[in-house]
Design a protein around this motif. Sequence first.
Motif, PDB file in Angstrom:
ATOM      1  N   THR A   5       0.742  -1.006   0.053  1.00 14.71           N
ATOM      2  CA  THR A   5       0.018  -0.089  -0.067  1.00 14.71           C
ATOM      3  C   THR A   5       1.027   1.265   0.015  1.00 14.71           C
ATOM      4  N   LYS A   6       0.273   2.247  -0.242  1.00 14.29           N
ATOM      5  CA  LYS A   6       0.980   3.586  -0.336  1.00 14.29           C
ATOM      6  C   LYS A   6       1.561   3.829   1.242  1.00 14.29           C
ATOM      7  N   ALA A  12       8.136   2.270   4.453  1.00 10.54           N
ATOM      8  CA  ALA A  12       9.416   1.756   4.304  1.00 10.54           C
ATOM      9  C   ALA A  12      10.441   2.666   4.123  1.00 10.54           C
ATOM     10  N   GLU A  13       9.911   3.677   3.059  1.00  9.40           N
ATOM     11  CA  GLU A  13      10.843   4.944   2.948  1.00  9.40           C
ATOM     12  C   GLU A  13      11.638   5.588   4.165  1.00  9.40           C
TER      13      GLU A  13
END
Length: 161
Positions: A5-6, A12-13
């Motif tokens: 998902t977005k 994660a970023e």
Amino acid sequence: MSRTTKGDAARAEVLEALADAGRRQSTAMILFHANLAKRVGLGPSEEKVLELVRRLGHPTVSELAEETGLAKNSISDLLDRLETKGFVTREAHPTDGRKVAIVATEEGVARIGDLFTGMMTRLGELQADYSTEQLAVIAEYQQRAADIQAAEARTLADGAG
């Protein structure tokens, strides 16, 4: 294959950026302290044990050994060097006269403290960019991360894991 998902991708970023920032900060901190120690005639371990002496108040050799994961005789040798260089003294423990406490000297503290002025000024300027609430979250994260690192350092020193 599951779909990311977005929100998962954004998290994660951010987690990768946080890990990278942590590595950069760790390296910068080690280099700062190595250069600071060299400037005042200490080895890196001596400078960090001195910081522990200041933070813990009146630690014993046993307490320092437990905190660092170093053997008691290694801590004693290190403290001998710090005492010879004028950074610590050994005194009767304030609450248990049977024990010997390690105490940082005012002169030694001043010699090192003066070298922090520039960094502390610049960090104060950085902190002004954040709200009290943001700083509280950052402080909590850093404390919890430091606790994890300290526990892992002791695990490595013990040879466990």
